[in-house]
Scaffold this motif. Structure first.
Motif, PDB file in Angstrom:
ATOM      1  N   SER A  28      -8.583   8.683   2.342  1.00 46.79           N
ATOM      2  CA  SER A  28      -8.336   8.035   1.062  1.00 46.79           C
ATOM      3  C   SER A  28      -9.240   8.632  -0.009  1.00 46.79           C
ATOM      4  O   SER A  28     -10.365   9.054   0.259  1.00 46.79           O
ATOM      5  N   ILE A  29      -8.748   8.677  -1.244  1.00 43.96           N
ATOM      6  CA  ILE A  29      -9.488   9.255  -2.357  1.00 43.96           C
ATOM      7  C   ILE A  29     -10.406   8.190  -2.936  1.00 43.96           C
ATOM      8  O   ILE A  29      -9.977   7.091  -3.254  1.00 43.96           O
ATOM      9  N   MET A 207       4.694  11.359   9.591  1.00 46.23           N
ATOM     10  CA  MET A 207       4.370  10.439   8.509  1.00 46.23           C
ATOM     11  C   MET A 207       3.162  10.941   7.721  1.00 46.23           C
ATOM     12  O   MET A 207       2.244  11.549   8.285  1.00 46.23           O
ATOM     13  N   HIS A 208       3.157  10.704   6.410  1.00 53.85           N
ATOM     14  CA  HIS A 208       2.048  11.131   5.574  1.00 53.85           C
ATOM     15  C   HIS A 208       1.856  10.118   4.440  1.00 53.85           C
ATOM     16  O   HIS A 208       2.717   9.272   4.182  1.00 53.85           O
ATOM     17  N   ASP A 209       0.720  10.231   3.775  1.00 52.31           N
ATOM     18  CA  ASP A 209       0.328   9.279   2.739  1.00 52.31           C
ATOM     19  C   ASP A 209       0.876   9.756   1.387  1.00 52.31           C
ATOM     20  O   ASP A 209       0.328  10.668   0.760  1.00 52.31           O
ATOM     21  N   ASP A 210       1.971   9.152   0.936  1.00 46.53           N
ATOM     22  CA  ASP A 210       2.554   9.526  -0.355  1.00 46.53           C
ATOM     23  C   ASP A 210       1.655   9.119  -1.522  1.00 46.53           C
ATOM     24  O   ASP A 210       1.593   9.829  -2.532  1.00 46.53           O
ATOM     25  N   TYR A 211       0.957   8.009  -1.383  1.00 47.31           N
ATOM     26  CA  TYR A 211       0.104   7.540  -2.469  1.00 47.31           C
ATOM     27  C   TYR A 211      -1.038   8.528  -2.720  1.00 47.31           C
ATOM     28  O   TYR A 211      -1.338   8.873  -3.866  1.00 47.31           O
ATOM     29  N   ARG A 212      -1.666   8.998  -1.637  1.00 46.95           N
ATOM     30  CA  ARG A 212      -2.773   9.941  -1.798  1.00 46.95           C
ATOM     31  C   ARG A 212      -2.291  11.246  -2.438  1.00 46.95           C
ATOM     32  O   ARG A 212      -2.961  11.815  -3.315  1.00 46.95           O
TER      33      ARG A 212
END
Length: 335
Positions: A28-29, A207-212
């Motif tokens: 997470s950023i 699966m991957h983190d679209d938000y990041r």
């Protein structure tokens, strides 16, 4: 991977020296707090209340606050000398089937590394024993100031340990259940099953983190002096209040996204008194209604005529013998 704890696995009379490393990491950023007027960095300073001055990390220790506000200092040496067998040991207490572990209990994950060449043999022995039995090991260990419950299982060629919550740390689910009584129809369950079958399965590795990724695009655009990408316009479609309609639309959208042919899905309407009293629709055949009526009328009249004729003839046949006898008597008298 940097080890965060050194100790040993206690397996009966066998001791396996190991290192504990984190099996997961956060991508997470993180953001910093700044002063919005000039962009200056906002920092938190650790200040001693008695001396009213900032202190360094080396000057900071632990203490337990009593009910009256008294601070009781606790040092690392005090914690290290606790009379617990799990202070520096992962103590295996039982072996159970993996399905007996409630996923709600599973907490943070760690990898256990064999610490040194002599640890390789007993480490491999425990790993292969867990593989062949199909079970997991329940253990207790102390980490970061408290004793914890854990589970050992095999991940490829490594023994992994999952921290487990104590049973009294899991809240009862009854309070989260709906208060109202709801009845689900079979048609709704059928559509839900169809939706699940249409969505199918997925490989979690994809699966991957679209938000990041979206945040990274914003950061890259602003650092290059460009306008950051804007969010797409929200869907202005009406709110679907009918559960059956929502399920049907979901199934149709899922099939379209997979390139499948979409068959019309119709829900069975509930029967109502008005529907049972509704007039039947007129036939839409090639022959007109008048022709059909005429045929029915002709057929009915012919049938009635046949019945009358049959009845009349039957009556005449019954009266014929009486008339013949009367005529003979008249003739005799005349003669």
């Amino acid at each position: 991977m940097r080890s965060i704890w050194n100790g040993a696995i206690s397996f009966g009379l066998v001791s396996i020296p190991i290192k504990l490393v984190n099996a997961t990491e956060s991508h997470s950023i993180s953001f910093r707090q700044i002063h919005t007027e000039d962009g200056g960095r906002i920092r938190y300073r650790k200040v001693c209340e008695l001396e009213d001055r900032e202190v360094t990390q080396g000057e900071i220790g632990k203490a337990y606050e009593d009910a009256d506000g008294t601070m009781i200092p606790i040092t690392d040496e005090d914690l290290a000398s606790l009379p617990l067998p799990t202070a520096r040991t992962i103590e295996i207490v039982a072996f159970v089937p993996g399905e007996r572990i409630d996923p709600l209990q599973i907490d943070k994950a760690y990898y256990l590394e064999a610490n040194g060449v002599p640890a390789a043999k007993p480490y491999t022995l425990l790993r292969e024993a867990l593989k062949r039995s199909g079970r997991v090991a329940i253990c207790k260990f102390a980490l970061r100031g408290r004793e914890r419950l854990g589970m050992l299982r095999v991940v490829e060629d490594v023994i992994a340990m999952h921290g487990l919550l104590w049973p009294d740390e899991i809240r009862a689910p009854e309070e989260a259940a709906p208060d109202t009584s709801v009845t689900v129809r079979d048609q709704e369950l059928d559509l839900a099953d169809a939706l699940m079958d249409t969505l199918g399965e997925i490989d979690l590795a994809e699966m991957h983190d679209d938000y990041r990724e979206a945040v990274e695009e914003v950061i890259a655009a602003k650092s290059a002096g460009e306008t950051p990408p804007s969010a797409p316009a929200p869907d202005q479609g009406g709110k679907v209040l009918d559960l059956m309609a929502a399920l049907e639309r979901s199934v149709r959208a899922a099939r379209e996204s997979r390139g499948e042919e979409v068959a019309e899905v119709r829900s069975l309407p509930a029967k109502s008194p008005r529907a049972s009293r509704a007039k039947p629709k007129e036939p839409t055949g090639k022959k007109s209604t008048s022709t059909t009526t005429k045929k029915k009328t002709t057929s009915t009249s012919s049938t009635a005529t046949k019945k009358k004729t049959t009845t009349a003839s039957g009556t005449r046949k019954k009266k014929t013998p009486a008339k013949t006898a009367a005529k003979k008597t008249t003739r005799k008298r005349a003669s």
